[in-house]
Design an enzyme around this catalytic site. Structure first.
Site, mmCIF file in Angstrom:
data_model
loop_
_atom_site.group_PDB
_atom_site.id
_atom_site.type_symbol
_atom_site.label_atom_id
_atom_site.label_comp_id
_atom_site.label_asym_id
_atom_site.label_seq_id
_atom_site.Cartn_x
_atom_site.Cartn_y
_atom_site.Cartn_z
ATOM 1 N N HIS A 173 0.842 -1.201 0.000
ATOM 2 C CA HIS A 173 0.000 0.000 0.000
ATOM 3 C C HIS A 173 0.878 1.251 0.000
ATOM 4 O O HIS A 173 0.614 2.211 -0.748
ATOM 5 C CB HIS A 173 -0.904 -0.032 1.237
ATOM 6 C CG HIS A 173 -1.720 1.197 1.446
ATOM 7 N ND1 HIS A 173 -3.061 1.276 1.138
ATOM 8 C CD2 HIS A 173 -1.400 2.423 1.952
ATOM 9 C CE1 HIS A 173 -3.523 2.477 1.438
ATOM 10 N NE2 HIS A 173 -2.527 3.190 1.939
ATOM 11 N N GLU A 174 1.915 1.263 0.819
ATOM 12 C CA GLU A 174 2.791 2.437 0.897
ATOM 13 C C GLU A 174 3.618 2.597 -0.372
ATOM 14 O O GLU A 174 3.864 3.717 -0.817
ATOM 15 C CB GLU A 174 3.702 2.333 2.130
ATOM 16 C CG GLU A 174 2.959 2.294 3.458
ATOM 17 C CD GLU A 174 1.967 3.430 3.617
ATOM 18 O OE1 GLU A 174 2.237 4.544 3.109
ATOM 19 O OE2 GLU A 174 0.906 3.216 4.223
ATOM 20 N N HIS A 177 1.743 4.552 -2.924
ATOM 21 C CA HIS A 177 1.819 6.010 -2.770
ATOM 22 C C HIS A 177 3.110 6.559 -3.391
ATOM 23 O O HIS A 177 3.132 7.666 -3.932
ATOM 24 C CB HIS A 177 1.765 6.389 -1.289
ATOM 25 C CG HIS A 177 0.404 6.254 -0.676
ATOM 26 N ND1 HIS A 177 -0.718 6.817 -1.235
ATOM 27 C CD2 HIS A 177 -0.015 5.618 0.449
ATOM 28 C CE1 HIS A 177 -1.774 6.547 -0.477
ATOM 29 N NE2 HIS A 177 -1.375 5.819 0.531
ATOM 30 N N GLU A 253 -6.508 6.663 -0.897
ATOM 31 C CA GLU A 253 -6.378 5.469 -0.075
ATOM 32 C C GLU A 253 -7.043 4.269 -0.746
ATOM 33 O O GLU A 253 -6.522 3.148 -0.697
ATOM 34 C CB GLU A 253 -6.994 5.718 1.309
ATOM 35 C CG GLU A 253 -6.264 6.781 2.125
ATOM 36 C CD GLU A 253 -4.788 6.459 2.288
ATOM 37 O OE1 GLU A 253 -4.441 5.301 2.583
ATOM 38 O OE2 GLU A 253 -3.971 7.389 2.113
#
Length: 662
Positions: A173-174, A177, A253
Site C-alpha cells: 500500500h505504501e 503512494h 487510499e
C-alpha cells in the site's frame, strides 16, 4: 491508467492543489479586510457596512493587508518546506523514527526490513530507508519527494502485531503512494497548511503580548481585538485547508488499497491488517505530538475521529474492508501485540527457501508490456520473480549490503571489468586509494561476487543504497572518486558499468546535474538518439550491425513522435560514446515529460531486440537506465519467445538528418 499517466496527473494535481490553497488565501484576505474595516468603524464610533470598505480603509490599505497576509503565508510555507527539504527522512525523524536498515535489533525488525527489500526489488526501485516508530499503534507511512529519497515508516505495533502476509499488504500500500506521485503532494500540503497556521500563531502571540504588555485600556483592547481576529482568521484558514487535505487524501487510499492487492495477488493481507486495526486495543492512533501534521500520510487514520468525520483523511475502516472483502461479516479481529511474530515463522521459512530462477532472454513484446503496464504497477509475477532474485543473492552478500564498509566493497567489485588484466589493474587502483578495511572486505567477498548471476547485480546495488546513504560526507566523496577512477581505468566506456554508476548516483544524489541540460532546439531528440547509439554499440562490435540495431530504435521513436523525429540521426562512432556525453544525454532525457518516456524505453528495447530477443544482461541494462529516468521498471522474467520487432521496423526506408548536437 499506467505509471506515466499517474505521474502526469500528479503534476496537474499539484497545480490544482496550489490553486485551491490560493483560493483559501483569497478568502482569508477578504475576511481580514472585513475584520479590519469593522475595527476601524468601531474605533471611530461609526456603523460598519461591507459596502463602505473603501471609505473606512482605502484601497491602499486593502492592498497592504492582502500583501501582508500573502507574505506571512508564503514565508510560513517556505520555512516548513525548507525543513522538509530532506524528504522522507525529515518526516520520519519528526515523528521520532529510528532507521533500521543498518541496525536491526529484533526478529520483527529484520522481518520488516526483508519485506520492504522484497517489495523494492520486485518493483524496480532502490531500497528505501526504513524507519521504526516506537508506538504500539498499527500504522505506517511513505514520505519523500521522489522514489530516491522515499522512506517507509512502520510502527512497533505494525511489525509485531501483523503477520508476514498482512505486513506485505501494508508495505505494498505504501509503495503504491510512492509510485502514484502522492508523496510530493503530501509534503506540499504540509508546507501550505503551515503557512496558514502561522496567522493563528501570530494571533496567539498578540494576545499574550496584550496581557503582559501595555496596561492602557484602549491600546490593550486594540491588541486583544487584533489578536483574536488573527486567531479567528488562522483557524478559518486551517479549517478550509484541512477540508482540502481530507478531500485530496481519501480517494487516494482506495487506489493504494487496490494497487496493494494487485502487487501481493491477494486481498487477505491488507484486509487482514485493516481488520486487526479495528479490533486492536492500540488502534492506529499515533502518540507523537506531531502526528496531526502528517495525518494524511498514514496507512490508517493516525488521529481520533473528528466531528462528523469531515476532517478525516482516511475512509472508514468498514468501507475499505468492504471493498477489499465483499463477504466480510463485519467483525474485527481481536489481537494482542506480538501475535504477528508467532504467526510468521512458517511464512518466513517458505520465502527463505524459495529457489531462484535463472534469467533468460525475453521478447520485445514482454518488455513493451512491462513498460506500458508494469512500471509503477508490478503484479504477482514480478513480486515472485523479485523474491527469487533476492534469494539468488547469497546471505553473506545480503548481510554485507547492510554495512556501510562492506557495501562500498560490493559496489567496487561490481564495477570491475571482465578482462582479467584490466581487473588486476583495478584491484591495484583500489588498494592505493580505497580504505584498507574496505579493500580487505572486497577481497573476502570476491569469490561470491564473481559467481553472482547477472540478473542479481542490480538488486544487490539496490540493497546497498541505504547503507551508502549512511556514509559521512568525507567517506562518500572518497567513495565517489574511486568509482569514477574505476570507470576510467580502461580508457573506454562499458555501458553496463556506467549504468550501474548512474543507478547509484540517482539513488544517492537525486537528479542529474541541471547544468547539463540544453535549451537548444532538438536537444531532446538528439539525447534520445545518443542513448540508442550507446546501446547499439554495446551489443555489437561491427559498425554495420550496430547501425542496423540503431535504425530499428530510431524507427520506433519516429512512430511514437512523428513530428519530433522527422528523420534519422546518423550513428555516432563508438569512440564518440564518452561518459560526459552519456551523462548529458541522460540528464536531458530525464527532464522530459512523463508521457514521453515510455516511447524512449521501448525504442531502447527495440534496439536491443533487433536480433529477435533481449538477453538477461540487456534487460538489466534497460532497467538501470529506466531507473535513472525516474521510471522504476520491475524485473522481467525471461522467456524463449522470438520477437518480430525487426520485421516491424525494418520494412521502411530511413531518412537522413544532421549530426547529433551532443
Amino acid at each position: 491508467m499506467n505509471f506515466f499517466e499517474y505521474q502526469d496527473r500528479a503534476r496537474r494535481n499539484s497545480g490544482l492543489l496550489v490553486g485551491l490553497f490560493a483560493l483559501a488565501v483569497v478568502l482569508l484576505i477578504g475576511i481580514t479586510t472585513l475584520l479590519s474595516a469593522a475595527m476601524v468603524a468601531w474605533s471611530r464610533g461609526q456603523a460598519f457596512s461591507p459596502t463602505n470598505i473603501d471609505g473606512l480603509l482605502g484601497w491602499d490599505t486593502v492592498a497592504a493587508i492582502a500583501l501582508a497576509i500573502a507574505a506571512v503565508i508564503a514565508l510560513g510555507s517556505l520555512y516548513k518546506l525548507r525543513q522538509m527539504a530532506a524528504g522522507g527522512r525529515a518526516v520520519a525523524e519528526s515523528l521520532g523514527g529510528r532507521k533500521i536498515n543498518v541496525a536491526q535489533h529484533s526478529a520483527a525488525e529484520k522481518r520488516a526490513l526483508n519485506v520492504v527489500e522484497e517489495m523494492a526489488i520486485a518493483s524496480g526501485t532502490p531500497v528505501p530507508d526504513v524507519y521504526l516508530l516506537e508506538d504500539d499503534a498499527i500504522n505506517a507511512f511513505a514520505a519523500g519527494y521522489r522514489p530516491t529519497d522515499a522512506v517507509i515508516g512502520l510502527t512497533r505495533g505494525c511489525i509485531e502485531t501483523l503477520n508476514r502476509e498482512e505486513l506485505q499488504g501494508v508495505v505494498a500500500h505504501e509503495f503504491s503512494h510512492i509510485f502514484n506521485g502522492d508523496m510530493r503532494l503530501n509534503i506540499r500540503i504540509v508546507g501550505l497548511l503551515n503557512g496558514i497556521l502561522i496567522i493563528g500563531l501570530l494571533g496567539h502571540w498578540l494576545l499574550r503580548g496584550s496581557y503582559f504588555g501595555s496596561r492602557g485600556n484602549r491600546s490593550r483592547m486594540a491588541f486583544l481585538g487584533i489578536g483574536a481576529g488573527l486567531i479567528a482568521i488562522g483557524y478559518t484558514g486551517t479549517f478550509f485547508g484541512n477540508l482540502i487535505k481530507s478531500a485530496v487524501s481519501r480517494q487516494r487510499e482506495y487506489l493504494a488499497d487496490a494497487s496493494a492487492v494487485q502487487f501481493t495477488r491477494t486481498n487477505t493481507g491488507i484486509a487482514g491488517a485493516l481488520k486487526k486495526i479495528g479490533g486492536y486495543s492500540g488502534g492506529s492512533q499515533l502518540a507523537s505530538n506531531r502526528a496531526a501534521e502528517f495525518s494524511h500520510m498514514y496507512f490508517a487514520s493516525g488521529l481520533k475521529r473528528s466531528f462528523a468525520n469531515i476532517f478525516s483523511t482516511h475512509p472508514p475502516l468498514e468501507d475499505r474492508i468492504g471493498r477489499l472483502d465483499p463477504h466480510w461479516n463485519g467483525q474485527f479481529s481481536r489481537v494482542d501485540q506480538g501475535a504477528g511474530i508467532a504467526a510468521s515463522p512458517e511464512q518466513d521459512a517458505q520465502v527463505a527457501g524459495m529457489a531462484p530462477t535463472a534469467g533468460g532472454p525475453a521478447s520485445y513484446e514482454t518488455i513493451a508490456d512491462a513498460v506500458d503496464n508494469r512500471i509503477g504497477h508490478p503484479d504477482e509475477r514480478q513480486a515472485d520473480y523479485g523474491r527469487q532474485l533476492l534469494a539468488a543473492v547469497p546471505p553473506a552478500l545480503q548481510q554485507a549490503a547492510h554495512d556501510p564498509f562492506a557495501a562500498r566493497a560490493l559496489v567496487y567489485r561490481l564495477l570491475f571489468c571482465e578482462d582479467p588484466d584490466q581487473r588486476q589493474q583495478q584491484r591495484q587502483l583500489l588498494q592505493r586509494n580505497a580504505h584498507p578495511a574496505v579493500f580487505r572486505e572486497m577481497q573476502r567477498l570476491e569469490p561470491q561476487l564473481a559467481s553472482l548471476p547477472a540478473n542479481a547485480r542490480l538488486p544487490l546495488i539496490d540493497l546497498c543504497v541505504p547503507a551508502l546513504k549512511s556514509l559521512v560526507p568525507q567517506q562518500y566523496q572518497v567513495f565517489k572518486r574511486n568509482l569514477i577512477k574505476l570507470l576510467r581505468s580502461d580508457n573506454r566506456v562499458e555501458l553496463w558499468e556506467w549504468a550501474l554508476y548512474r543507478v547509484l548516483m540517482h539513488a544517492l544524489e537525486g537528479r542529474p546535474d541541471r547544468q547539463r541540460l540544453s535549451d537548444k532546439r532538438g536537444a531532446q531528440r538528439d539525447a534520445n538518439a545518443f542513448l540508442l547509439a550507446a546501446i547499439a554499440h554495446t551489443g555489437h562490435h561491427q559498425y554495420l550491425d550496430a547501425k542496423r540495431a540503431y535504425e530499428v530504435g530510431l524507427k520506433s521513436l519516429r512512430q511514437a513522435f512523428p513530428r519530433q523525429q522527422q528523420a534519422a540521426t546518423p550513428l555516432p562512432a563508438a569512440s564518440d560514446i564518452t561518459l560526459q556525453r552519456l551523462d548529458k544525454a541522460l540528464a536531458i532525457a530525464e527532464s522530459a515529460t512523463p508521457l514521453s518516456k515510455p516511447a524512449l524505453l521501448k525504442a531502447m528495447a527495440a534496439t536491443m531486440a533487433h536480433d529477435g530477443k533481449i538477453e538477461a544482461r540487456e534487460i538489466e541494462l534497460l532497467r538501470a537506465i529506466a531507473d535513472s529516468l525516474d521510471c522504476p521498471m520491475p524485473p522481467v522474467p525471461g522467456n524463449d519467445r522470438r520477437s518480430e520487432i525487426e520485421s516491424q521496423w525494418t520494412d521502411q526506408p530511413h531518412g537522413q538528418s544532421a549530426h547529433s548536437s551532443l
